[in-house]
Structures are given as structure tokens and as C-alpha cells.
Design a protein around this motif. Structure first.
Motif, PDB file in Angstrom:
ATOM      1  N   ALA A   1      36.957  47.585  56.931  1.00 24.90           N
ATOM      2  CA  ALA A   1      38.519  47.908  57.271  1.00 24.90           C
ATOM      3  C   ALA A   1      38.860  48.081  55.644  1.00 24.90           C
ATOM      4  N   LYS A   2      37.926  47.745  55.074  1.00 31.21           N
ATOM      5  CA  LYS A   2      38.575  48.440  53.555  1.00 31.21           C
ATOM      6  C   LYS A   2      38.200  49.725  53.480  1.00 31.21           C
ATOM      7  N   VAL A   3      37.136  50.200  53.924  1.00 33.88           N
ATOM      8  CA  VAL A   3      36.946  51.854  53.883  1.00 33.88           C
ATOM      9  C   VAL A   3      37.724  52.609  54.549  1.00 33.88           C
ATOM     10  N   LYS A   4      37.697  51.712  56.245  1.00 35.57           N
ATOM     11  CA  LYS A   4      38.846  52.366  57.259  1.00 35.57           C
ATOM     12  C   LYS A   4      40.439  53.070  56.453  1.00 35.57           C
ATOM     13  N   ARG A   5      40.973  52.179  56.149  1.00 41.15           N
ATOM     14  CA  ARG A   5      42.428  51.392  55.125  1.00 41.15           C
ATOM     15  C   ARG A   5      42.095  52.913  54.156  1.00 41.15           C
ATOM     16  N   PHE A   6      40.780  53.022  53.650  1.00 42.82           N
ATOM     17  CA  PHE A   6      41.144  53.704  52.139  1.00 42.82           C
ATOM     18  C   PHE A   6      41.036  55.604  53.095  1.00 42.82           C
ATOM     19  N   ASN A   7      40.057  55.743  54.197  1.00 45.23           N
ATOM     20  CA  ASN A   7      40.192  57.440  54.806  1.00 45.23           C
ATOM     21  C   ASN A   7      41.624  57.054  54.895  1.00 45.23           C
ATOM     22  N   LYS A   8      42.653  56.370  55.702  1.00 44.18           N
ATOM     23  CA  LYS A   8      43.826  56.915  56.255  1.00 44.18           C
ATOM     24  C   LYS A   8      44.838  57.357  55.138  1.00 44.18           C
TER      25      LYS A   8
ATOM     26  N   VAL B   1      30.618  55.640  56.931  1.00 44.90           N
ATOM     27  CA  VAL B   1      30.676  54.071  57.234  1.00 44.90           C
ATOM     28  C   VAL B   1      30.504  53.737  58.496  1.00 44.90           C
ATOM     29  N   LEU B   2      29.423  53.607  59.483  1.00 43.79           N
ATOM     30  CA  LEU B   2      28.983  52.858  60.441  1.00 43.79           C
ATOM     31  C   LEU B   2      28.668  51.574  60.475  1.00 43.79           C
ATOM     32  N   GLU B   3      29.169  51.296  61.750  1.00 41.01           N
ATOM     33  CA  GLU B   3      28.430  49.510  61.443  1.00 41.01           C
ATOM     34  C   GLU B   3      26.878  50.013  62.709  1.00 41.01           C
ATOM     35  N   HIS B   4      25.777  49.946  62.187  1.00 37.35           N
ATOM     36  CA  HIS B   4      24.247  49.460  62.285  1.00 37.35           C
ATOM     37  C   HIS B   4      24.227  48.358  63.326  1.00 37.35           C
ATOM     38  N   LEU B   5      24.313  48.761  64.556  1.00 36.85           N
ATOM     39  CA  LEU B   5      23.478  48.291  66.336  1.00 36.85           C
ATOM     40  C   LEU B   5      22.418  48.085  66.130  1.00 36.85           C
ATOM     41  N   SER B   6      22.275  47.406  66.510  1.00 32.52           N
ATOM     42  CA  SER B   6      20.899  46.519  67.270  1.00 32.52           C
ATOM     43  C   SER B   6      20.263  47.065  68.238  1.00 32.52           C
TER      44      SER B   6
ATOM     45  N   PRO C   1      34.984  57.259  81.864  1.00 32.15           N
ATOM     46  CA  PRO C   1      36.069  58.687  82.232  1.00 32.15           C
ATOM     47  C   PRO C   1      36.423  57.099  83.754  1.00 32.15           C
ATOM     48  N   ASP C   2      35.252  56.673  84.785  1.00 32.99           N
ATOM     49  CA  ASP C   2      35.782  56.847  86.015  1.00 32.99           C
ATOM     50  C   ASP C   2      36.993  55.402  85.482  1.00 32.99           C
ATOM     51  N   LYS C   3      36.699  54.627  84.644  1.00 36.06           N
ATOM     52  CA  LYS C   3      37.704  53.791  84.058  1.00 36.06           C
ATOM     53  C   LYS C   3      38.622  53.779  83.725  1.00 36.06           C
ATOM     54  N   GLU C   4      39.068  55.393  83.655  1.00 34.17           N
ATOM     55  CA  GLU C   4      39.834  55.538  83.094  1.00 34.17           C
ATOM     56  C   GLU C   4      40.443  54.701  81.683  1.00 34.17           C
ATOM     57  N   LEU C   5      38.912  55.101  80.644  1.00 32.79           N
ATOM     58  CA  LEU C   5      40.079  54.239  79.408  1.00 32.79           C
ATOM     59  C   LEU C   5      39.773  55.334  78.566  1.00 32.79           C
ATOM     60  N   LYS C   6      40.332  55.697  77.572  1.00 32.62           N
ATOM     61  CA  LYS C   6      40.637  56.062  76.263  1.00 32.62           C
ATOM     62  C   LYS C   6      39.776  56.399  74.883  1.00 32.62           C
ATOM     63  N   PHE C   7      40.154  54.991  75.035  1.00 32.41           N
ATOM     64  CA  PHE C   7      38.039  54.302  73.267  1.00 32.41           C
ATOM     65  C   PHE C   7      38.065  53.499  74.199  1.00 32.41           C
ATOM     66  N   VAL C   8      35.999  54.339  73.360  1.00 32.03           N
ATOM     67  CA  VAL C   8      35.059  52.686  73.465  1.00 32.03           C
ATOM     68  C   VAL C   8      34.730  52.511  72.182  1.00 32.03           C
ATOM     69  N   TRP C   9      34.122  50.837  72.033  1.00 34.29           N
ATOM     70  CA  TRP C   9      33.905  51.091  70.601  1.00 34.29           C
ATOM     71  C   TRP C   9      33.007  49.840  70.635  1.00 34.29           C
ATOM     72  N   ILE C  10      32.345  49.345  69.466  1.00 34.59           N
ATOM     73  CA  ILE C  10      32.237  48.534  68.789  1.00 34.59           C
ATOM     74  C   ILE C  10      32.172  48.056  68.186  1.00 34.59           C
ATOM     75  N   LYS C  11      32.617  46.280  67.603  1.00 33.39           N
ATOM     76  CA  LYS C  11      32.898  45.908  66.431  1.00 33.39           C
ATOM     77  C   LYS C  11      32.301  44.204  66.267  1.00 33.39           C
ATOM     78  N   GLN C  12      31.802  44.324  65.553  1.00 31.77           N
ATOM     79  CA  GLN C  12      31.059  42.636  65.080  1.00 31.77           C
ATOM     80  C   GLN C  12      29.824  42.930  65.928  1.00 31.77           C
ATOM     81  N   GLY C  13      28.989  44.136  65.246  1.00 27.03           N
ATOM     82  CA  GLY C  13      28.180  44.310  66.503  1.00 27.03           C
ATOM     83  C   GLY C  13      26.631  43.614  66.250  1.00 27.03           C
TER      84      GLY C  13
END
Length: 94
Positions: free
Chosen positions: A32-39, A62-67, A82-94
């Protein structure tokens, strides 16, 4: 824990560094702090000079490492975006 990924080929691309933080709360706070700094600094996002690495200024990603399982889930979600007409897809607490 700090781990440097072994380089398999000769390349000019910097190697990945994997950092395992002590708790999920510490990880989430750091991300969160990295994201806030970059913004707050869109023209001077986090780079090697900010973390004390001298030489040529290079961006630090800085990225979250995923299993492997979570990587597959994320890839499947991105394919269905695209099928579900979603704008974004992301992972949190991966």
C-alpha cells in the motif's frame, strides 16, 4: 527473507529479487505504501535511487508474488474478463 532469483541466461535485464515479509499485515502495508508513493510522485516513481542503489536510475517494480495455483486462477480470471464485461482483474492477499 530476501532471495535473489538465479540468472539462467546472459541479459541486461536486472534479476528479480523476492522478499518474504514476516506477516501478511506487513506485506499489505508495504504494498500500500509503495502504491501511495507512486501515486503521489507520478514523475518520480520508486526507483533504485530511492532504495539506496547507486548508478543508473532504474525503476523498481513491486509486485505480489503468487503461488502457482494463484497464478492459474488469476490467468483464468483474466481470460474470462471480456466475457463478463469486467474492467479490471487483480489479486490481493495472494
Amino acid at each position: 527473507m530476501l532471495q535473489r532469483v538465479i540468472e539462467t541466461t546472459t541479459t541486461t535485464i536486472p534479476r528479480t529479487i523476492i522478499v518474504k515479509l514476516a506477516t501478511p499485515l506487513l506485506r499489505d502495508t508495504f504494498l500500500a505504501k509503495v502504491k501511495r508513493f507512486n501515486k503521489a510522485n507520478p514523475n518520480d516513481k520508486i526507483n533504485t535511487n530511492h532504495i539506496g542503489i547507486g548508478g543508473t536510475k532504474m525503476p523498481v517494480y513491486v509486485l505480489e508474488h503468487l503461488s502457482p495455483t494463484n497464478k492459474k486462477v488469476h490467468a483464468a480470471a483474466r481470460q474470462r474478463k471480456p466475457d463478463k464485461e469486467l474492467k479490471f482483474v487483480w489479486i490481493k492477499q495472494g
